[in-house]
Design a protein around this motif. Structure first.
Motif, mmCIF file in Angstrom:
data_model
loop_
_atom_site.group_PDB
_atom_site.id
_atom_site.type_symbol
_atom_site.label_atom_id
_atom_site.label_comp_id
_atom_site.label_asym_id
_atom_site.label_seq_id
_atom_site.Cartn_x
_atom_site.Cartn_y
_atom_site.Cartn_z
ATOM 1 N N HIS A 167 0.806 -1.221 0.000
ATOM 2 C CA HIS A 167 0.000 0.000 0.000
ATOM 3 C C HIS A 167 0.843 1.276 0.000
ATOM 4 C CE1 HIS A 167 -3.509 -2.446 0.145
ATOM 5 N NE2 HIS A 167 -2.982 -3.138 1.132
ATOM 6 N N THR A 169 2.151 4.220 -1.951
ATOM 7 C CA THR A 169 1.648 4.885 -3.158
ATOM 8 C C THR A 169 2.801 5.081 -4.137
ATOM 9 O OG1 THR A 169 -0.066 6.034 -1.902
ATOM 10 C CG2 THR A 169 0.482 6.928 -4.065
ATOM 11 N N LYS A 182 -7.622 3.268 -1.421
ATOM 12 C CA LYS A 182 -6.744 4.291 -1.989
ATOM 13 C C LYS A 182 -6.526 4.023 -3.474
ATOM 14 C CE LYS A 182 -3.007 3.973 0.588
ATOM 15 N NZ LYS A 182 -1.901 4.374 -0.260
ATOM 16 N N HIS A 183 -5.964 4.994 -4.149
ATOM 17 C CA HIS A 183 -5.568 4.839 -5.553
ATOM 18 C C HIS A 183 -4.045 4.822 -5.655
ATOM 19 C CE1 HIS A 183 -9.729 6.170 -6.240
ATOM 20 N NE2 HIS A 183 -9.620 5.633 -7.450
ATOM 21 N N CYS A 185 -1.782 2.323 -5.257
ATOM 22 C CA CYS A 185 -0.970 1.473 -4.383
ATOM 23 C C CYS A 185 -0.081 0.540 -5.205
ATOM 24 C CB CYS A 185 -1.859 0.626 -3.475
ATOM 25 S SG CYS A 185 -2.739 1.552 -2.204
#
Length: 308
Positions: A167, A169, A182-183, A185
């Motif tokens: 995770h 980013t 989330k976006h 990852c």
């Protein structure tokens, strides 16, 4: 008098791998049972206890002959009270009291850790990281798991969420949506699923990551670009981890790592590009060695260091 053994349980969504080990990490015997996910996983602890007692009796032993039990479980494990959170694939609610329930069921000290962290401990103790107390393990499967070992112990963080390598980013703008909400990852672009995501972004379809690697080997330029991008994202994440914790070894495991040099060679180049030179001087990239045994070996190590 025979040396006491260690018990180890590695809880997965399909099966629970179980083993007895020596305090040196040698597997005496191993077996597995199905994971019963019905009723929100309420039967899992009882199933483990029944199988544990049956196998112990088969060896003519009792709990007196077992030092402690270590457990690898999906989801973050609280390092203080041994509760599990986020194990949605087996139905456990946040704060599931796994340590308490297992200790009551098998009447032994039980030590709980996240399953990826246990795999990292296993590789550090008896696998590719053997001889190095500072190891980072990255597991590339359906998602991306990981564990950070420093001076022989897992870095857990305040509530067990440390080491969530998948995770990190790596694509801050217009990244794929991750299961965590989330976006961008790492696991959306470097897991088996992520490789298929990237291939689809190239306008092509593949049923799995293995097929993408096969297409690349056959000369498919889009597939080659996908593998390079995957290696780039992994190298970026690993380089930054290395800059923070300065490990001796980065161990790469999981199904995607079976691609071998097709992934590992470009990955090494990107790790070198993104790692602080002094940290890179002592760092080696290794392929995991223990396979499916990593989790039980790491869980046994946890039980050992917490009791001896």
């Amino acid at each position: 008098m025979a040396e006491k053994r260690l018990a180890a349980f590695d809880i997965g969504g399909t099966s629970i791998k179980m083993a007895f080990l020596t305090t040196e990490g040698d597997i005496i015997r191993k077996w597995s049972i199905p994971t019963d996910r019905s009723d929100s996983g309420a039967r899992i602890v009882g199933d483990i206890a029944r199988s544990f007692y049956a196998e112990l009796a088969a060896d003519g032993l009792t709990t007196v002959d077992v030092l402690a039990a270590g457990v690898g479980a999906p989801g973050p494990a609280d390092p203080i009270d041994g509760t599990i959170s986020g194990a949605v694939n087996i139905g456990w609610q946040n704060g599931y009291p796994l340590k308490k329930l297992l200790e009551e069921a098998i009447e032994l000290p039980v030590f709980i850790e996240n399953d990826a962290n246990c795999a990292a401990l296993g590789e550090m103790w008896r696998g590719a990281g053997s001889g190095a107390g500072d190891v980072v393990c990255v597991t590339l499967g359906t998602g991306v798991g990981g564990g950070v070992v420093s001076k022989g112990m897992i870095i857990t963080g305040v509530n067990g969420a440390a080491g969530e390598i998948g995770h990190i980013t790596v694509e801050p703008e217009n990244g794929f949506l991750c299961n965590c909400g989330k976006h961008g990852c790492l696991e959306t672009v470097a897991s088996a699923t992520g490789i298929v995501n990237l291939y689809k972004q190239e306008g092509k379809e593949a049923p799995d990551a293995r097929t993408v690697f096969e297409h690349a080997a056959a000369g498919d330029e889009a597939a080659k670009r996908v593998i390079d991008r995957c290696a780039f994202y992994l190298g970026l994440a690993i380089g930054n981890i290395a800059n923070i914790v300065n490990p001796a070894k980065i161990v790469i495991g999981g199904g995607v790592s079976e691609a071998g040099e097709a992934l590992l060679l470009p990955l090494e180049a990107y790790v070198k590009q993104f790692t602080f030179p002094r940290a890179m001087d002592v760092l080696s990239l290794e392929k995991a060695q223990l396979g499916n045994d990593a989790g039980v070996i790491g869980a046994a190590y946890l039980a050992k260091v917490m009791t001896v």
